[in-house]
Structures are given as C-alpha cells and as structure tokens.
Design an enzyme around this catalytic site. Structure first.
Site, PDB file in Angstrom:
ATOM      1  CG  LEU A  53      -1.814  -0.909   1.335  1.00 42.92           C
ATOM      2  CD1 LEU A  53      -2.907  -1.322   2.917  1.00 42.92           C
ATOM      3  CD2 LEU A  53      -3.407  -1.398   0.165  1.00 42.92           C
ATOM      4  CE1 TYR A 103       0.360   8.390  -7.014  1.00 47.66           C
ATOM      5  CE2 TYR A 103      -1.850   8.947  -8.680  1.00 47.66           C
ATOM      6  CZ  TYR A 103      -1.372   8.352  -7.353  1.00 47.66           C
ATOM      7  OH  TYR A 103      -1.572   6.908  -6.676  1.00 47.66           O
ATOM      8  CE  LYS A 107      -0.086   3.598  -7.225  1.00 48.86           C
ATOM      9  NZ  LYS A 107       0.896   3.491  -5.948  1.00 48.86           N
ATOM     10  CG  ASN A 132     -10.626  10.275  -6.158  1.00 45.79           C
ATOM     11  OD1 ASN A 132      -9.775  10.246  -5.816  1.00 45.79           O
ATOM     12  ND2 ASN A 132     -11.288  10.440  -6.873  1.00 45.79           N
ATOM     13  N   PRO A 280     -46.509   9.856  39.460  1.00 47.18           N
ATOM     14  CG  PRO A 280     -45.030   8.861  40.898  1.00 47.18           C
ATOM     15  CD  PRO A 280     -44.680  10.036  40.302  1.00 47.18           C
ATOM     16  N   GLY A 281     -49.190   8.540  39.276  1.00 47.66           N
ATOM     17  CA  GLY A 281     -50.633   9.044  38.921  1.00 47.66           C
ATOM     18  C   GLY A 281     -50.616   9.673  38.327  1.00 47.66           C
ATOM     19  CB  VAL A 282     -49.318  11.556  35.502  1.00 48.21           C
ATOM     20  CG1 VAL A 282     -49.298  12.102  34.504  1.00 48.21           C
ATOM     21  CG2 VAL A 282     -48.930  12.778  37.063  1.00 48.21           C
TER      22      VAL A 282
END
Length: 368
Positions: A53, A103, A107, A132, A280-282
């Site tokens: 690589l 380049y 390669k 890419n 609670p209770g709602v």
C-alpha cells in the site's frame, strides 16, 4: 498467515492492519515511513503474503513519484524473488496508471514491476487500480475531497468548491479492505486484476450537500437515509471526523407538572422517536387519531393503557411495566391514554409513524 503490510501507517494501511488484527490466524508485519529499505528483505523473508500500500501521491519533489512508487515496488519485487518462494503480492495501484502524468506513470511502472515478477517467477499477484478511496482516518486537506469536506464541516470550517458539477469515482475503505482480506491466501499462481465494488459516482456539490445535511440533522433531528450505500459510507466517514467535544449533543426538553417529553430522532418517511416521563398517578394522552399510529414501550415503571372506540364506546386496557418488553400500539379510531400506576417515575419510549405536524396534528382530544 504472516502478512506484511507496506504503508501500514497510511490511510488504507491503518484500516487493513486493524481488520487483520481482529481476525484469527493472521500475524501482521508492518513496513512504513519509519523503516528503511535495509529492513525490507528481512520483513519479506518472514512473510507469507504482502499487501503493498506504500506510495507517494503528494511529493515535495516530483522525483519522489519514481522513488516512492516505481523504485520501492521494484525493490519489494526483488526481495520477494530473492526468497525463492512464491509470496502472494497484492498491489494498490491507481486508475491514474492509465494517464501520462508523472504520478500515473510512476504507478504504471509499479504495476510493470509486479507483472515482471509474475512473468519471471510465476509469483501470484493481484493489482487493484483504485479510484478515490474515502473513509475513516483519511488525511484531510491532502488528496481526498471527501476527507477535507468531512473534517472541515465537522469542525465548523469553510470548504471550497471550484466546480460543484465535477464528478468523482469513489470506493469506500471498508470495501477495499474486504476485497484485500478476501484475496489474501486465495491468490492463484497467475496475475490478476482485482476489483473493489461498489464504485460510486457523485459530484462534489452533492457530496458537500450530503455532509452538510448530516451536520444539520442534529438541529432538525431528521436523520438522513444512512442505512445503505454511499450515504451510509459517507455518514460513517463524516462522524469519524467529529472532535471528541462534539460526540454528544443536547435535545430540547418539554416539561410540566406531569413529567417531561423529548423528541429524539425523526425520519423523512418512517416517523419519529421520542420518550416521555410521567409522575405517579399522572395520566397522559386522552386523544385519538384518524391515520397516525404510535408504539409505546415502558422502560421504567408501571403503566395502564386505556382504550375506547370513538364510535362503539367499546373499552379495553393493557397493563405493562419495565419487567416485560411489551409494545403497546395505538389504533386509529380508538381514543387512548396512559397512566402511571406505579410509585416511581415512569419512562416510556414512543415511536410515531409520522413527524408531528402542528398545522395538521391528527390528534383529537377525547377522554377514554
């Protein structure tokens, strides 16, 4: 299998080394910029396969293309030949190898060194002409527009686009790593031209727009479609560039004497997620919908869901708590409510099949 990875500290190299480290049966040897050519032969001698690589794509001097791409590959091939063994060689080349720029020429020369090794010795080799590549750990402001856009937008920095219609051919780094890992140890005696799929074609303007949409979803809470394809890959890439102080973000809390309600996540066409609490209770709710549906899951406390058919007045109730994982679904045409029948605060997850629209809420008050 002992795998030598050259360029192990680079973008693709880091991803490959981590992946191989997760797998049983692989021992990774590394060759990077801190190594010299004097160490190369020994590392090759101790290897069963080589993934090449390492390379140069942004040199200070144009001659570095030749030394970093063509010459290094030639030295690697010579080292493999000197072992007298067949050591599968996988080369990461570039689609620019078809071009006549410096380049691309370097390669192509690297490819020719691998081709010559195969012709002379029969050493198995795979050459990948990569477009890419994008993904986590790619260096921004270097040679990847995706990395630069993700880094800058994640860090509230501007981006610059000269021509938003410019098309890019992209492959995702995880797909590159998948292809390489699959090929290691399965390379035949000949020379193969490897492929990485899928290849995405997208404009610079569309990439930028998508990444900005990722950023904006923290405000709108509307998630992009990040489950498949290039959007999934771009989202993972964008998030990987978030600085640690942006790993978390706050949501708006709506509270009153009954408890609290918080919207968590919205989708364009699959509803929204939220949670609420009740003391609670709602009792919360007391309404019905014509089309809208909801799913409730009690994750703390105990609840009684009450239902009444708005036409027949038929009633029904469901008792549930955090001791069971029961989803309670509301049904159009049935008014419904939820009461905290426990002694502690109740916490309930809620999914609705549509984003709440204040102009057309489809929510009609009606007692159970």
């Amino acid at each position: 299998m002992r795998v030598l990875v050259t360029g192990s500290n680079g973008f693709i190299g880091k991803n490959l080394v981590v992946r191989l480290g997760e797998m049983i049966g692989f021992e990774v040897h590394c060759f990077d910029q801190s190594d010299t050519l004097d160490t190369l032969q020994g590392k090759v001698n101790d290897s069963d396969a080589v993934v090449h690589l390492a390379g140069i794509n942004r040199p200070k001097d144009i001659t570095e293309f030749t030394s970093g791409n063509a010459d290094l590959t030639a030295s690697l091939c010579a080292a493999i030949k000197a072992t007298g063994r067949h050591i599968p060689l996988l080369l990461a080349s570039s689609i620019q190898a078809k071009l006549t720029n410096p380049y691309g020429q370097s390669k192509r020369a690297a490819e020719q060194a691998v081709e010559q090794l195969n012709a002379q010795t029969g050493n198995p080799a795979v050459i990948y002409r990569l477009p890419n590549v994008f993904g986590k750990w790619c260096k921004p402001n270097y040679n990847s527009a995706v990395a630069t856009f993700c880094h800058n937008i994640a860090n509230d920095l501007p981006i610059e686009i000269h021509d938003p219609t410019t098309q890019l051919m992209l492959v995702y780094v995880d797909d590159v790593v998948d292809a390489v890992v699959h090929a290691i140890g399965q390379t035949e005696s000949g020379l193969q031209w490897g492929t990485v799929e899928p290849v995405y074609c997208i404009s610079l303007g569309d990439i930028a727009a998508q990444i900005y949409a990722f950023k904006n979803c923290r405000i709108s809470l509307v998630s992009e479609r990040v489950g498949t394809g290039i959007v999934r890959a771009l989202y993972a890439t964008y998030v990987s560039y978030l600085p640690p102080d942006k790993f978390a973000y706050n949501l708006t809390r709506h509270g009153d004497e009954r408890g609290m309600f918080v919207e968590v996540l919205k989708t364009a066409d699959s509803g929204q997620f939220s949670f609420f609490t009740a003391n609670p209770g709602v009792t919360r709710g007391g309404h019905y919908h014509h089309t809208k549906t909801e799913k409730f899951l009690v994750i703390k406390g105990s609840a009684r869901f009450g239902f009444r058919h708005v036409v027949t007045n038929e009633t029904y109730e469901v008792l549930t708590s955090d001791h069971v994982s029961t989803v309670v679904e509301t049904v159009p045409g049935w008014t419904h409510d939820i009461t905290n029948v426990g002694t502690d605060e109740m916490v309930v997850m809620l999914w609705a099949n549509e984003i709440f629209d204040r102009a057309n809420p489809d929510t009609i008050s009606s007692k159970v």
